[in-house]
Design a protein around this motif. Structure first.
Motif, PDB file in Angstrom:
ATOM      1  N   LEU A   1      11.429   7.902 -22.773  1.00 46.66           N
ATOM      2  CA  LEU A   1      11.306   9.542 -22.671  1.00 46.66           C
ATOM      3  C   LEU A   1      10.451   9.819 -21.491  1.00 46.66           C
ATOM      4  O   LEU A   1      10.722  10.782 -20.571  1.00 46.66           O
ATOM      5  CB  LEU A   1      10.837  10.045 -23.858  1.00 46.66           C
ATOM      6  CG  LEU A   1      11.566  10.254 -24.988  1.00 46.66           C
ATOM      7  CD1 LEU A   1      10.962  10.803 -26.071  1.00 46.66           C
ATOM      8  CD2 LEU A   1      13.157  11.021 -24.790  1.00 46.66           C
ATOM      9  N   LEU A   2       9.355   8.942 -21.125  1.00 44.71           N
ATOM     10  CA  LEU A   2       8.460   9.097 -20.173  1.00 44.71           C
ATOM     11  C   LEU A   2       9.019   9.106 -18.691  1.00 44.71           C
ATOM     12  O   LEU A   2       8.846  10.064 -18.038  1.00 44.71           O
ATOM     13  CB  LEU A   2       7.259   8.088 -20.109  1.00 44.71           C
ATOM     14  CG  LEU A   2       6.246   8.159 -21.098  1.00 44.71           C
ATOM     15  CD1 LEU A   2       5.424   6.705 -20.964  1.00 44.71           C
ATOM     16  CD2 LEU A   2       5.489   9.243 -21.067  1.00 44.71           C
ATOM     17  N   TRP A   3       9.938   7.988 -18.546  1.00 53.28           N
ATOM     18  CA  TRP A   3      10.358   8.042 -17.184  1.00 53.28           C
ATOM     19  C   TRP A   3      11.455   8.780 -16.975  1.00 53.28           C
ATOM     20  O   TRP A   3      11.813   9.078 -15.736  1.00 53.28           O
ATOM     21  CB  TRP A   3      10.900   6.531 -16.881  1.00 53.28           C
ATOM     22  CG  TRP A   3      10.319   5.452 -17.694  1.00 53.28           C
ATOM     23  CD1 TRP A   3      10.767   4.449 -18.329  1.00 53.28           C
ATOM     24  CD2 TRP A   3       8.687   5.160 -17.736  1.00 53.28           C
ATOM     25  NE1 TRP A   3       9.604   3.684 -18.887  1.00 53.28           N
ATOM     26  CE2 TRP A   3       8.599   3.877 -18.492  1.00 53.28           C
ATOM     27  CE3 TRP A   3       7.715   5.653 -16.848  1.00 53.28           C
ATOM     28  CZ2 TRP A   3       7.297   3.194 -18.528  1.00 53.28           C
ATOM     29  CZ3 TRP A   3       6.584   5.214 -17.112  1.00 53.28           C
ATOM     30  CH2 TRP A   3       6.071   4.045 -17.848  1.00 53.28           C
ATOM     31  N   GLU A   4      12.008   9.540 -17.909  1.00 51.31           N
ATOM     32  CA  GLU A   4      13.063  10.539 -17.666  1.00 51.31           C
ATOM     33  C   GLU A   4      12.625  12.054 -17.695  1.00 51.31           C
ATOM     34  O   GLU A   4      13.363  12.779 -17.639  1.00 51.31           O
ATOM     35  CB  GLU A   4      14.065  10.353 -18.966  1.00 51.31           C
ATOM     36  CG  GLU A   4      14.717   8.927 -18.599  1.00 51.31           C
ATOM     37  CD  GLU A   4      15.593   8.461 -19.789  1.00 51.31           C
ATOM     38  OE1 GLU A   4      15.812   9.288 -20.841  1.00 51.31           O
ATOM     39  OE2 GLU A   4      16.131   7.394 -19.971  1.00 51.31           O
ATOM     40  N   SER A   5      11.074  12.285 -18.076  1.00 49.94           N
ATOM     41  CA  SER A   5      10.600  13.729 -17.839  1.00 49.94           C
ATOM     42  C   SER A   5       9.832  13.801 -16.701  1.00 49.94           C
ATOM     43  O   SER A   5       8.892  13.328 -16.186  1.00 49.94           O
ATOM     44  CB  SER A   5       9.517  13.636 -19.114  1.00 49.94           C
ATOM     45  OG  SER A   5      10.190  13.353 -20.202  1.00 49.94           O
ATOM     46  N   PRO A   6      10.718  14.893 -15.882  1.00 48.20           N
ATOM     47  CA  PRO A   6      10.008  15.305 -14.537  1.00 48.20           C
ATOM     48  C   PRO A   6       8.566  15.590 -14.565  1.00 48.20           C
ATOM     49  O   PRO A   6       7.912  15.515 -13.724  1.00 48.20           O
ATOM     50  CB  PRO A   6      10.937  16.319 -13.915  1.00 48.20           C
ATOM     51  CG  PRO A   6      12.230  16.046 -14.906  1.00 48.20           C
ATOM     52  CD  PRO A   6      11.675  15.474 -16.261  1.00 48.20           C
ATOM     53  N   SER A   7       8.238  16.244 -15.608  1.00 49.62           N
ATOM     54  CA  SER A   7       6.889  16.740 -15.929  1.00 49.62           C
ATOM     55  C   SER A   7       5.856  15.642 -15.954  1.00 49.62           C
ATOM     56  O   SER A   7       4.727  15.620 -15.693  1.00 49.62           O
ATOM     57  CB  SER A   7       6.821  17.922 -16.945  1.00 49.62           C
ATOM     58  OG  SER A   7       6.975  17.017 -18.092  1.00 49.62           O
TER      59      SER A   7
END
Lengths: 504, 258
Positions: free
Chosen positions: A329-335
């Motif tokens: 989820l981290l690597w896919e969250s632009p924020s």
């Protein structure tokens, strides 16, 4: 005419105390500088007390590519020309040396205590006639328009160890951060002297409580090298499993905490819980979530039976899946990525110059890992590929952790599948007198270095502990330069260094 | 967004139902409350005494009664290992906390440790307890296993217990570490900054007695030498369940009999 002498040894290979002696300080200084110029890295630099209050300055220079350690020493008294003046890596070591032994490195650029270890109200025989209060000292300061200073700690906002941080800022931008520690100083190195004794193993297990396995392994390997103890393959494997579980638990926790620091709560929540699950796996080994009581000189104190192996296999599988889902989820969250990218970046040149270790170094693209470079125990037989990234920033430090989690989980499973038979604890004899050993392990924060020597009675007459944090706190200070002060928590967490491991 | 929702479903509901339901499973080798049977001791045997790293054990010369101070104990079980008669065993009982320092000492016939605070303070803080944590030396393991209570696995917030950033917002302190000389001033200032009435919870062998650093000149043998302590939570470090049990006992939120 004496000729230059030094000792080349492998990780935890004992040798005679006098073998590394150089005739004088100038030769010593030149030898250390030359070794560093040839690609060496200072793993230890301190002064060992010898008879009649004299001291010997000792340097251990690690050659990562060759897998050897060069040990230099020389008599020293009063003062000597500082190595830090020509070699920034030596900076923190020389402050430690000066504070502990009262030997002055002349020309040191910023000579002040790192632990304030004389500030003991009940202390005896303080070397320093004017004990300094912890954190009360000169700090770098700036003046000018819009310049201001921010002081944080020692008591922090969360459940965090004490430390003091002094920022010199212009507006939001940090020009310089100075870190002042010592609050956790409880006298471990001093108390190690005269050991091994009944408390010794507890000192190393609590040198840095989240690295109990890493420090206990370094200590045990040191003792085993001085006593000529053979550790069984089964014990080596169980130690390796415990060391990697420690790594996974802390890395998972760090990824969760990094997510929390950028306000991304899903990964924070999941990883916080998964970290606990991994600690519980360590508790399957020995009953304690931090692995206390497991690693003992001669092997391990608890065996693994089939039921425990089955249980660990089942738990590993679900932890691996849960972690993947949570971390992806981290690597896919632009924020998240917007905050991680290019924050707190260090170059590989700077990394080498100040001698960073562990994931912080590997995130700069420097492939430095004791498990591969100075293999010990099970890592001589089963290699874990070194995980690196090249950005040197918060993202790099996070991503290297993720790579290491996956590789460590795979390693643990492989080892569980092929547990060698045999006993787990060999008898440990007396330590050989007048011997010296340097034991390195790769803890989850990086290189753990224990330097130990015995006197004529076979008891420790010197014991130095270098937690990876000792090397890396200065890296955090450098990473903050020209960053927004509001990114400090994020940068700090991306290093997640140990206060107690530094303060000892 | 969809992925985040899918991940949420995959991770599931993971909060323990304790204290209303059963506590989470403890590991097989878990060391909890010691159980002592002095009648098993061999005549003149004192093997456990020098084996203890923190002088937690004592044998009364007159009564031959063995006592174990859990406030000093590191739960390393070295005494159990060296005892030829099996007189000292570590049970799986995680309920170790006590409001009395004396009741941390376990003998053959000692009463179980218990947290019994003044009713007025329980009424005042029982439904909302804000604590300021002070890490005062030590190794950061007690801090880690206190921190873990904030994760979804334990969800301390559901009991109205919260760790706050400012001592001015706090009802008390949770102290870890032996109180090094270098943290003494910070601890004293933080304690003074907490408004009265306030409580102090000492977590871990260090904060109770100095732990492995007992009698080190660099540290103060625990929090009680500097501030009044209301609740002691033994362990090195205490299991999160032990800490949770202590906090729930402090605010009177444990169902009867737990």
């Amino acid at each position: 005419m004496l000729h230059d002498q030094y000792v080349t040894v492998h990780n935890s290979q004992a040798f005679d105390c006098d073998e590394s002696l150089l005739p004088d300080l100038e030769r010593f200084r030149q030898a250390v500088l030359e070794a560093v110029a040839k690609g060496g890295r200072i793993a230890a630099l301190s002064a060992r007390p010898v008879n009649d209050g004299d001291s010997r300055i000792v340097a251990v220079v690690a050659f990562d590519a060759e897998g050897v350690l060069q040990v230099f020493s020389s008599p020293v008294a009063g003062e000597y020309p500082a190595i830090a003046a020509d070699c920034p890596q030596a900076h923190w070591f020389e402050r430690d040396l000066w504070e502990q032994r009262g030997i002055v490195p002349l020309g040191h650029p910023w000579l002040k205590p790192i632990r304030f270890s004389h500030a003991c109200s009940r202390g005896e025989a303080a070397d320093d006639p004017s004990p300094a209060t912890c954190g009360v000292t000169d700090f770098f300061s700036m003046s000018g328009e819009e310049v201001h200073e921010v002081a944080v700690g020692p008591v922090h906002a969360g459940i965090i160890e004490p430390g003091h941080f002094r920022f010199q800022c212009q507006g939001e931008s940090v020009y310089h951060l100075e870190i002042s520690l010592g609050y956790q100083h409880r006298g471990i190195e001093r108390a190690m002297l005269g050991g091994p004794a009944v408390r010794t193993i507890h000192y190393v297990e609590t040198a840095s409580g989240d690295t109990s396995i890493g420090h206990a392994m370094a200590y045990c390997r040191g003792v085993e090298s001085l006593s000529g103890t053979h550790v069984s393959p089964r014990a080596q494997v169980i130690r390796g499993i415990a060391l990697e579980l420690e790594r996974v638990a802390n890395h998972v926790g760090d990824l969760g905490a990094l997510a929390g620091d950028v306000g991304y709560l899903p990964t924070m929540s999941y990883c916080g819980r998964i970290r606990g699950d991994v600690l519980n796996m360590t508790a399957v080994l020995c009953g304690n979530r931090f692995g206390r009581g497991l690693v003992r000189p001669g092997g391990v104190a608890f065996d693994l039976d089939d039921e425990a192996v089955r249980q660990l296999t089942r738990r590993l599988k679900s932890a691996a899946k849960d972690t993947r889902v949570a971390v992806d989820l981290l690597w896919e969250s632009p924020s998240v990525m917007a905050r991680f990218d290019r924050t707190g970046a260090l170059s590989p040149e700077l990394c080498n110059e100040i001698g960073l270790v562990g994931p912080a170094a590997r995130a700069c693209g420097v492939p430095r890992d004791v498990r591969r470079d100075f293999p010990f125990g099970i890592f001589r037989f089963a290699q874990i590929p070194v995980s690196t990234w090249d950005s040197g920033d918060v993202f790099g430090r996070a991503y290297v952790r993720w790579l290491e989690i996956q590789r460590s989980l795979a390693f643990i499973q492989e080892q569980l599948d092929a547990l060698p038979p045999g006993q787990i604890l060999s008898p440990v004899g007396a330590l050989a007198p007048n011997r010296f050993s340097v034991a390195l392990t790769e803890g989850w924060r990086g290189e753990i270095c224990h330097v130990l020597s015995t006197g004529p009675d076979g008891k420790f007459d010197w014991y130095k502990i270098f937690d990876p944090s000792f090397h890396n706190w200065f890296g955090l200070a450098m990473a903050l330069r020209n960053q927004q002060i509001s990114d400090f928590p994020l940068c700090n967490k991306s290093f997640n260094l140990s206060y107690c491991g530094h303060d000892l | 967004m969809l992925k985040a929702i899918k991940a949420r479903l995959q991770q599931g509901y993971r909060t323990t139902s304790y204290p209303d339901g059963p506590p989470p499973e403890l590991p097989r080798h878990f060391a909890g409350l010691p159980v002592i049977d002095s009648s098993k001791c061999l005549p003149a045997c004192r093997q456990c005494i020098p084996a203890c790293p923190t002088q937690a054990l004592d044998i009364d010369t007159r009564t031959r009664q063995v006592s174990l101070d859990t406030g000093r104990c590191l739960f390393c079980r070295e005494c159990q290992r060296v005892c030829p008669a099996g007189a000292i065993q570590f049970s799986r009982d995680f309920r170790l906390a006590s409001s009395s320092r004396e009741r941390l000492v376990v003998t053959d016939s000692s009463p179980l440790p218990a947290v019994e605070l003044d009713g007025a303070i329980v009424r005042l803080l029982g439904r909302s307890l804000k604590l300021r944590q002070v890490s005062a030396g030590g190794c950061n393991a007690c801090e880690a296993d206190t921190n873990v209570l904030g994760t979804v696995g334990w969800d301390l917030g559901r009991f109205g217990i919260q760790f706050v950033a400012s001592p001015r917002h706090a009802d008390g302190l949770l102290i870890t570490g032996p109180v090094t000389e270098n943290t003494r001033l910070a601890l004293e200032k933080t304690y003074q900054a907490v408004p009265s009435p306030k409580i102090v919870i000492a977590v871990g062998a260090c904060a109770i007695s100095g732990g492995p650093y007992l009698d080190h000149p660099e540290a103060h043998n625990g929090a009680a030498s500097l501030v009044p302590v209301d609740v002691y939570v033994p362990g090195c470090p205490p299991h999160p369940l032990t800490i949770l049990h202590a906090l729930l006992a402090t605010i009177g939120r444990l169902p009867r009999g737990l």
